[in-house]
Scaffold this motif. Structure first.
Motif, PDB file in Angstrom:
ATOM      1  N   THR A 123       0.799  -1.221   0.000  1.00  0.00           N
ATOM      2  CA  THR A 123       0.000   0.000   0.000  1.00  0.00           C
ATOM      3  C   THR A 123       0.841   1.284   0.000  1.00  0.00           C
ATOM      4  O   THR A 123       0.280   2.374  -0.110  1.00  0.00           O
TER       5      THR A 123
ATOM      6  N   PHE B 136      -6.830  -0.724   3.398  1.00  0.00           N
ATOM      7  CA  PHE B 136      -7.843  -0.402   2.380  1.00  0.00           C
ATOM      8  C   PHE B 136      -8.952  -1.434   2.482  1.00  0.00           C
ATOM      9  O   PHE B 136      -8.770  -2.549   2.967  1.00  0.00           O
TER      10      PHE B 136
ATOM     11  N   VAL C 219      -9.589   3.978   2.279  1.00  0.00           N
ATOM     12  CA  VAL C 219      -8.199   3.767   2.699  1.00  0.00           C
ATOM     13  C   VAL C 219      -7.956   4.503   4.013  1.00  0.00           C
ATOM     14  O   VAL C 219      -8.699   5.424   4.371  1.00  0.00           O
TER      15      VAL C 219
ATOM     16  N   TYR D 258      -5.043   3.184  -6.594  1.00  0.00           N
ATOM     17  CA  TYR D 258      -4.298   4.200  -5.839  1.00  0.00           C
ATOM     18  C   TYR D 258      -3.050   4.552  -6.630  1.00  0.00           C
ATOM     19  O   TYR D 258      -2.235   3.689  -6.949  1.00  0.00           O
TER      20      TYR D 258
END
Length: 402
Positions: free
Chosen positions: A236, A268, A285, A317
């Motif tokens: 992430t 997320f 998120v 993202y």
């Protein structure tokens, strides 16, 4: 001949007298001449008269002969005597056949049995042809039925009902419960990562099956109905995209399809929630450590049907622009900035639930398949290609791909 008893005593006859008394006038040891006119006729000296029965030197009638051995007694005579050809009271020897190889006639085939077996074979072949034709007809009919049920408008059928409390299939150690390319061979409760190495294990009340026309995993909206990966599938801190084709029966509340986090909270989550009093698809998120509420960013759909309908959800993202986006069925539903970036939670990927405030929450009610993760932020065109099944961007992880 003797019968086994002592022989009878037969004394010698005394000598004739000199005067020839008796039948002749001979001396001792010579027979007397016959009387004239007597029986046997006249005879001169030296010519013996016909022996009178029982005379000296001749066997007497009914008396044993002292100068001749008795013949061997063969034993009791059989009833009716010995057969013709016997000698001296003994049966004639049997004629023995000449030795030689035994002759056995060659066995004759059972023509009737052969004919019956031939008829049975022909009947069996005819039955096999009839059964094969029937199976082919059934297969064609089944294919037509599926096409009709699926419809020509591109809409997917609803997943089959899932009974509450039912358990996942328990295959034997040597073979899977069914021939399914979506699971690890021999382990029907372990979803196989098709493009990576992170397999996902089904929880006690999560089920994976053939579904309608795609493999899918089903969840029952409870704490035991989930699936957990062997480890982290998304980094992430970098750009990524996550997508899943989902179906839910929920009309309100929080229900998460895919998420990742650690023991405290999620980093997320992608799924369904009630936003501003309405049911919506969401991509959320966390920026702050431990998932503080003030650091939450989300994108929600507006005015789209969520309950009892299949939808392809894709969240992206972009670490460069620090922006998240949500796509529903290949179309962008919205985007929001994430100035601080996403919290780097190292936990395993989850299906059917998410971590909230140190507890598992948001159980999924429904089914899902075609789950993918990319290590880049897909563009709108690429997301549309994923929806159409023509994506050329290879995912880093994928499960239940049709």
């Amino acid at each position: 001949m003797t019968d086994g008893t002592d022989r009878p005593n037969s004394p010698q006859p005394g000598p004739a007298n000199a005067s020839g008394t008796g039948n002749g006038n001979g001396g001792y040891g010579y027979p007397s001449a016959p009387e004239a006119g007597g029986p046997g006729g006249a005879a001169g000296y030296g010519y013996p008269q016909a022996p009178a029965p029982g005379g000296y030197g001749y066997p007497q009638s009914g008396q044993p002969n002292p100068y001749q051995q008795d013949p061997v007694q063969p034993g009791p005579y059989p009833p009716g005597g010995y057969p013709q050809g016997s000698q001296d009271g003994f049966p004639a020897p049997e004629q023995q056949p000449l030795p030689g190889p035994a002759f056995t006639p060659a066995p004759q085939p059972d023509w009737q049995a052969m004919a019956e077996r031939s008829d049975a074979g022909r009947r069996s072949k005819r039955r096999l042809i009839v059964i094969s034709a029937a199976v082919a007809v059934c297969a064609v009919a089944a294919a037509g039925t599926l096409w009709f049920m699926n419809g020509s408008d591109g809409e997917d059928p609803k997943p089959g009902p899932v009974a509450e409390g039912s358990q996942s299939p328990s295959p034997s150690s040597s073979e899977p419960a069914w021939d399914d390319p979506h699971t690890v061979p021999g382990q029907a409760t372990l979803l196989r990562d098709r493009t990576g190495s992170t397999n996902i294990a089904l929880g006690p009340q999560a089920e994976q099956g053939a579904g309608t026309k795609r493999g899918e995993v089903r969840f029952k909206d409870n704490a035991n109905s989930y699936a957990q990966g062997a480890g982290q599938a998304v980094d992430t801190t970098k750009s990524f995209s996550v997508s899943a084709r989902v179906y839910t029966s929920a009309k309100s509340g929080t229900h998460m399809a895919v998420s990742q986090g650690d023991g405290v909270s999620y980093a997320f989550e992608l799924g369904h929630d009630t936003v501003n009093g309405k049911s919506a698809w969401v991509f959320r998120v966390q920026s702050g450590t431990d998932g503080a509420e003030a650091t939450t960013s989300q994108v929600a759909s507006d005015g789209l049907k969520t309950a009892s309908a299949w939808a392809m959800l894709t969240g992206t993202y972009d670490a460069t622009t620090k922006t998240i986006k949500l796509y529903v069925d290949g179309k962008q539903a919205g985007e929001v900035p994430v100035a601080a970036g996403i919290w780097a939670a190292p936990g395993a990927i989850q299906l059917g639930r998410a971590r909230h405030h140190d507890i598992w929450a948001g159980p999924w009610a429904g089914a899902m398949d075609n789950i993918r993760v990319w290590d880049s932020a897909l563009t709108a065109a690429q997301v549309g290609a994923v929806k159409g099944g023509k994506s050329e961007v290879k995912p880093t992880h994928s499960w239940l791909i049709s």
